[in-house]
Scaffold this motif. Structure first.
Motif, short mmCIF file in Angstrom:
data_model
loop_
_atom_site.label_atom_id
_atom_site.label_comp_id
_atom_site.label_asym_id
_atom_site.label_seq_id
_atom_site.Cartn_x
_atom_site.Cartn_y
_atom_site.Cartn_z
N TYR A 1 42.90 33.37 36.91
CA TYR A 1 43.67 34.60 36.70
C TYR A 1 45.23 34.21 37.08
O TYR A 1 45.56 33.72 38.02
N CYS B 1 35.54 48.66 40.16
CA CYS B 1 34.43 47.74 39.67
C CYS B 1 35.01 47.25 38.27
O CYS B 1 34.46 46.35 37.83
N THR B 2 36.10 47.81 37.86
CA THR B 2 36.42 47.21 36.56
C THR B 2 37.91 47.09 36.85
O THR B 2 38.88 47.24 35.77
N MET B 3 38.47 46.42 37.83
CA MET B 3 39.54 45.82 38.27
C MET B 3 39.57 44.61 39.15
O MET B 3 38.64 44.60 40.05
N LEU B 4 40.32 43.64 39.03
CA LEU B 4 39.97 42.40 39.80
C LEU B 4 40.79 42.57 40.96
O LEU B 4 42.15 43.21 40.99
N ALA C 1 42.66 40.39 42.25
CA ALA C 1 43.82 39.70 41.98
C ALA C 1 45.05 40.69 41.27
O ALA C 1 45.93 40.54 41.67
N GLN C 2 44.38 41.67 40.58
CA GLN C 2 45.18 42.51 39.64
C GLN C 2 45.81 43.43 40.76
O GLN C 2 46.98 44.07 40.54
N LEU D 1 35.83 41.31 41.96
CA LEU D 1 36.37 42.73 41.46
C LEU D 1 36.90 43.39 42.83
O LEU D 1 36.55 42.98 43.76
N PHE E 1 36.93 32.32 35.85
CA PHE E 1 38.14 31.89 35.05
C PHE E 1 39.20 31.87 35.94
O PHE E 1 39.01 32.25 37.23
N SER F 1 31.50 50.46 34.39
CA SER F 1 32.62 51.26 34.39
C SER F 1 32.62 52.76 34.01
O SER F 1 33.21 53.41 33.45
N ASP G 1 28.07 49.75 37.95
CA ASP G 1 28.79 48.38 37.83
C ASP G 1 29.25 48.30 36.31
O ASP G 1 29.30 47.14 35.82
N ASP H 1 46.95 42.89 43.68
CA ASP H 1 47.85 41.97 44.74
C ASP H 1 49.18 42.80 44.38
O ASP H 1 49.89 43.22 43.73
N VAL I 1 41.37 54.89 40.31
CA VAL I 1 40.74 53.77 39.29
C VAL I 1 39.38 53.45 39.59
O VAL I 1 38.94 53.64 40.74
N LYS I 2 38.72 52.84 38.62
CA LYS I 2 37.37 52.27 38.84
C LYS I 2 37.47 51.03 39.34
O LYS I 2 37.83 49.90 38.77
N GLU J 1 38.04 34.71 45.18
CA GLU J 1 37.99 34.03 43.84
C GLU J 1 38.49 34.73 42.76
O GLU J 1 38.72 36.21 42.71
N ASP J 2 39.11 34.24 41.82
CA ASP J 2 39.97 34.85 40.83
C ASP J 2 39.06 35.89 40.26
O ASP J 2 39.38 37.05 39.56
N ARG J 3 37.76 35.81 39.83
CA ARG J 3 36.97 36.86 39.25
C ARG J 3 36.55 37.84 40.19
O ARG J 3 35.57 38.77 39.84
#
Lengths: 155, 268
Positions: free
Chosen positions: B6, A60-63, A65-66, A22, B4, A43, A41, A68, A57-58, A18-20
């Motif tokens: 992305y 829990c504060t990165m998707l 998808a980021q 984490l 949402f 940050s 949860d 990828d 990095v944390k 899912e896009d959201r």
């Protein structure tokens, strides 16, 4: 849904998330890498710290998808060929934990800290661990362990 | 988080187009403020347009007395950049005090500037150094850019591309960080610029970052902590919250300003 492909602990992994989603949840729920803990949860506590392209990095504060295309290292991938990473060995030796919940994050942050500062000063250790909270130890043994890890790494 | 979509933009133009087509879409840079906001369900964007990887937003360049930093440059990149450390060490040290290492590994200068959190550090540097915020549409002087807490001159869909810092003769930043968050309870950036001394205060203003003109005049004559000591900062426009009263913060601003002045001149 987002299709992602990333390297986790040296292995190429592809998934549809899912896009959201984490990164922390992707690691724990999809890849079953539950060594990465989710503490606050929000940050702050750093229990979910992993390395993304070599930087702490944390998660829990990165998707997810980021991440990828990224190279992700978790606590499960830190030991090499059955040999503990110096940070892991030092945390064991110095008893740098009580309940152990914060430990995966502490160790991942320590491993990153030692890359930037192979011989960290007390100040660099304290500031380097600012993003990781431990509610048991009072940090003294953790600081000792980081110094010991630096020694072990230098050997 | 609410659901949402992305999307990772490949070019600045693509990001601008996507944002223009959907007014509920939001740009995502480091995400160090936006993602916690979404997790707390304080915002519900339709799309997140990831701009962190855009080449147009990358890079650090020192040319003709101006240090230009791409908006998507992460804090750790600024803190460890040999160029920034050489020509604008006050900025390198400022970004080293933001939050914690993990946050500095993700958070970006442009994200912080566009967000204009009243307790963030970067707005103080941008304002004191008389920097220019370069967007995809225009160039905005720092004095016109910050317009109150979480409010800037940016229009919907307008993105910060770069921030250009004219190099000062000298500069220093001192802050009293909140011990848990690292955010400034009061932070003061002093710069000796071609246009005179500029003093920007963050963390303390009821409407976000502001310039303290009395201090600028006093420090132009005498760059010292003693010069600040003689001033009174009216508490009317100072922020009051659980971390400190107006009077306490006004006093902290004076102490931080005095320390920054002393760091520049060596005069107590």
């Amino acid at each position: 849904m987002a299709k992602i492909t990333l390297t986790v602990n040296g292995e190429k992994r592809s998934a549809e998330v899912e896009d959201r989603t984490l990164l922390a949840n992707f690691l724990r729920d999809t890849l079953n890498l539950t060594g990465t803990h989710v503490g606050c949860d929000t940050s702050q506590c750093g229990a979910c710290t992993v390395h993304v392209d070599g930087r702490a990095v944390k998660s829990c504060t990165m998707l997810a998808a980021q991440a990828d295309g990224a190279d992700v290292l978790t606590i499960e991938g830190l030991a090499k060929n059955g040999k503990l990473h110096p940070a892991q060995a030092a945390f064991t030796e110095c008893h740098a934990l009580q309940c152990g919940f914060c430990t995966p994050g502490m160790i991942m942050t320590t491993a990153a800290l030692l890359k930037d500062h192979p011989q960290p000063t007390d100040d660099e250790i304290v500031h380097g661990l600012e993003g990781n909270l431990c509610r048991c130890t009072g940090y003294l043994n953790i600081i000792k362990a980081v110094k010991r890890a630096a020694e072990l790494q230098g050997k | 988080m609410y659901a949402f979509q992305y999307r990772k933009a490949k070019t600045l133009q693509e990001a601008v187009d996507w944002l223009a087509k959907d007014e509920e879409a939001r740009p995502l840079s480091g995400g160090m403020t936006l993602l916690p906001t979404l997790k707390a369900r304080l915002a519900q964007p339709s799309q997140l347009i990831d701009i962190a990887g855009l080449a147009e937003l990358a890079g650090i360049e020192n040319k003709n007395g101006v240090l230009t930093i791409g908006a998507a440059t992460r804090y750790y990149q600024i803190a460890t950049s040999p160029v920034v450390r050489e020509v604008l060490p006050a900025l390198a040290s400022l970004v080293s005090t933001v939050a914690d290492p993990q946050v500095r590994n993700r958070g970006t200068l442009g994200g912080s500037v566009a967000n204009n959190d009243p307790a963030a550090d970067s707005p103080a540097a941008v304002l004191a150094l008389n920097a220019t915020v370069i967007t995809n549409k225009r160039e905005i002087a720092a004095d016109d850019f910050f317009q109150g807490m979480f409010t800037t001159a940016l229009e919907p869909g307008e993105l910060v591309v770069k921030v250009a810092f004219p190099l000062p003769r000298a500069a220093a930043y001192c802050k009293f960080p909140h011990p848990a968050s690292g955010y400034a309870v009061a932070g003061v950036f002093i710069a000796q610029t071609a246009a005179g001394v500029r003093v920007a205060v963050t963390g303390a203003g009821a409407s976000g970052v502001f310039r303290w003109s009395e201090a600028e005049q006093a420090l132009a004559k005498d760059m010292s902590a003693a010069a600040i000591d003689k001033l009174t900062l009216a508490a009317d426009d100072i922020n009051e919250d659980i971390h400190g009263s107006r009077e306490y913060r006004a006093q902290l601003v004076k102490v931080m300003a005095g320390r920054a002045a002393a760091a520049i001149s060596g005069k107590k």
